[in-house]
Design an enzyme around this catalytic site. Structure first.
Site, PDB file in Angstrom:
ATOM      1  N   HIS A  89      66.255  60.536  -3.596  1.00 51.69           N
ATOM      2  CA  HIS A  89      66.675  59.484  -4.812  1.00 51.69           C
ATOM      3  C   HIS A  89      66.260  59.929  -6.249  1.00 51.69           C
ATOM      4  CE1 HIS A  89      67.647  56.517  -1.978  1.00 51.69           C
ATOM      5  NE2 HIS A  89      66.525  56.679  -1.352  1.00 51.69           N
TER       6      HIS A  89
ATOM      7  N   ASP B 263      70.071  60.423   5.972  1.00 52.23           N
ATOM      8  CA  ASP B 263      68.968  59.193   5.688  1.00 52.23           C
ATOM      9  C   ASP B 263      69.974  57.773   5.272  1.00 52.23           C
ATOM     10  OD1 ASP B 263      65.910  58.699   4.268  1.00 52.23           O
ATOM     11  OD2 ASP B 263      67.424  57.489   3.634  1.00 52.23           O
TER      12      ASP B 263
ATOM     13  N   HIS C  18      69.684  55.648   3.418  1.00 53.49           N
ATOM     14  CA  HIS C  18      69.875  55.499   2.209  1.00 53.49           C
ATOM     15  C   HIS C  18      70.653  56.541   1.286  1.00 53.49           C
ATOM     16  CE1 HIS C  18      65.953  53.201   2.815  1.00 53.49           C
ATOM     17  NE2 HIS C  18      66.881  52.220   2.232  1.00 53.49           N
TER      18      HIS C  18
ATOM     19  N   ASP D   5      65.853  56.340   9.252  1.00 53.41           N
ATOM     20  CA  ASP D   5      65.491  55.087   8.834  1.00 53.41           C
ATOM     21  C   ASP D   5      67.089  54.470   9.251  1.00 53.41           C
ATOM     22  OD1 ASP D   5      66.729  56.861   6.779  1.00 53.41           O
ATOM     23  OD2 ASP D   5      65.554  55.636   5.409  1.00 53.41           O
TER      24      ASP D   5
HETATM   25  C1  OKP Z   1      63.829  55.903   0.530  1.00 52.57           C
HETATM   26  B1  OKP Z   1      64.496  56.900   1.472  1.00 52.57           B
HETATM   27  C2  OKP Z   1      64.239  47.608   0.340  1.00 52.57           C
HETATM   28  C3  OKP Z   1      64.046  48.178  -0.957  1.00 52.57           C
HETATM   29  C4  OKP Z   1      63.792  49.785  -0.697  1.00 52.57           C
HETATM   30  C5  OKP Z   1      63.511  51.689  -1.867  1.00 52.57           C
HETATM   31  C6  OKP Z   1      63.836  52.442  -0.592  1.00 52.57           C
HETATM   32  C7  OKP Z   1      63.597  53.805  -0.867  1.00 52.57           C
HETATM   33  C8  OKP Z   1      64.240  54.571   0.456  1.00 52.57           C
HETATM   34  N1  OKP Z   1      64.611  45.975   0.459  1.00 52.57           N
HETATM   35  N2  OKP Z   1      63.536  50.184  -1.631  1.00 52.57           N
HETATM   36  O1  OKP Z   1      65.975  56.946   0.982  1.00 52.57           O
HETATM   37  O2  OKP Z   1      64.168  56.472   2.863  1.00 52.57           O
HETATM   38 ZN    ZN Z   2      66.022  56.158   3.365  1.00 52.00          ZN
END
Ligand code: OKP
Ligand code: ZN
Length: 365
Positions: free
Chosen positions: A178, A214, A216, A303
């Site tokens: 990120h 990932d 995200h 995840d």
């Molecule tokens: C990091 B990685 C959930 C909010 C999550 C941050 C997520 C960071 C993920 N409601 N906020 O990509 O696993």
């Molecule tokens: Zn993630």
């Protein structure tokens, strides 16, 4: 297609690991305004380490220090200097503090019509909102040291592959995908995978792919390479219309300038199952095969697992073996860089299964 990298049953997969990550242990994050226990915990990396250590095919390697140059090749040096001084300055003025997050961010709209080119605040609390971008990414004692070491972990794995290893695994913590050129975000401080990718280019790779599995979207990695024709970014992720990071990861984002076409986003719906994910992986692998990279860096987040507390996909552990195998079948050397995965009980097994799929020999026709 060039010959695939031969991986025999006896192949040992190098795991680059450092205990320095243990020093980064903020107690809580804020999730939509609610304080919640930090999900990105030291135990995550320890569970992965413990599981891999139970399989003799995985051999542990210490990271080698690479200094600041590979970080400054990717990130604004101001970001590194800020992260280096932030905690010291916070406790100098507020000694009781255990962690810190900004309360005022440089939202571009605050300065509509005035230009966003404001100077970095000299006040550390102001600077937190200049370099930071969300409330999930606290800074505490040891954060900088852990983040620096995670970069060396990724760079050491990249060196192993540049030196001829078919596969190497970087057990990075904190994660990195990120973090764009000039901000920290989403549990990430330095972009481990992007720094490894640039390092491989600097070591002579002509084309590098970062495949981000990932849950995200890796907005940081996308931003860093958005104009680059030599580093392809391919990501499968929860659609940003409902998922963090919300402001990047749309299918329409395909790169710009000389990098046009070298960004590939595959946003996926909630509940995405093994079958739909497999179909998206086939598309991703087709794009990678067309790009014909010298090396593939995988931003490995598990995840996407059905039981993950922050993802909303429905993947099973078996699908991780299939993912690893599909990437391996591209026939390129692989640097696997750890990103997310928050079901602590399942995390070690999920990562082990992914790597097992990537390292297992298969008969290809
Ligand atoms: C990091 B990685 C959930 C909010 C999550 C941050 C997520 C960071 C993920 N409601 N906020 O990509 O696993
Ligand atoms: Zn993630």
């Amino acid at each position: 297609m060039p010959a695939r990298v031969p991986l025999q049953p006896t192949t040992s997969v190098a795991v680059v690991y450092s205990p320095a990550h243990l020093r980064h242990a903020p107690a809580f994050e804020t999730n939509c305004g609610e304080p919640v226990a930090m999900l990105e915990l030291p135990r995550r990396a320890e569970e992965i380490r413990r599981t891999l250590a139970g399989d003799a095919r995985f051999g542990f390697v210490d990271p080698t220090p690479h200094g600041e140059a590979p970080i400054d090749a990717v990130h604004d040096p101001g970001l590194r200097r800020f992260l280096e001084r932030a905690w010291r300055e916070v406790i100098a003025s507020e000694p009781h503090r255990r962690q810190v997050v900004a309360d005022t961010y440089l939202n571009v709209r605050l300065r509509d019509g005035m230009g966003i080119d404001v100077p970095e605040p000299t006040n550390v609390f102001g600077a937190l909102g200049y370099w930071g971008s969300d409330t999930a990414t606290p800074i505490a004692d040891g954060t900088y040291e852990a983040a620096r070491e995670a970069v060396d972990v990724a760079l050491t794995a990249a060196d192993l592959v540049a030196g001829g290893a078919g596969i190497a695994y970087a057990l990075c913590r904190p994660p990195g995908h990120h973090a764009p050129r000039a901000a920290f975000a989403g549990y990430c401080y330095f972009n481990n995978a992007a720094i490894a990718a640039q390092h491989l280019v600097d070591r002579g790779s002509h084309r590098v792919t970062v495949l981000d599995v990932d849950y995200h979207h890796g907005n940081g990695t996308q931003q860093i390479f958005y104009e680059r024709p030599d580093v392809q970014y391919v990501s499968l992720h929860g659609d940003p219309r409902r998922a963090y990071p919300y402001f990047a990861g749309f299918a329409e984002e395909t790169g710009t300038g000389r990098g046009a076409g070298a960004t590939v986003n595959l946003p996926l719906p909630a509940g995405c199952d093994d079958e739909s994910y497999h179909a998206a992986m086939c598309r991703a692998c087709d794009e990678i095969a067309r790009f014909a990279p010298d090396v593939v860096i995988v931003s490995l987040g598990v995840d996407t697992f059905g039981n993950d507390p922050i993802g909303d996909f429905a993947l099973t552990r078996d699908s991780f073996r299939a993912q690893g195998a599909m990437v391996s079948d591209l026939g390129r050397p692989m640097v696997i860089v750890q990103e997310g995965g928050y079901d602590i009980e399942a995390l070690g097994g999920n990562v082990h299964t992914w790597l097992d799929g990537a390292a297992a020999p298969r008969n290809k026709t």
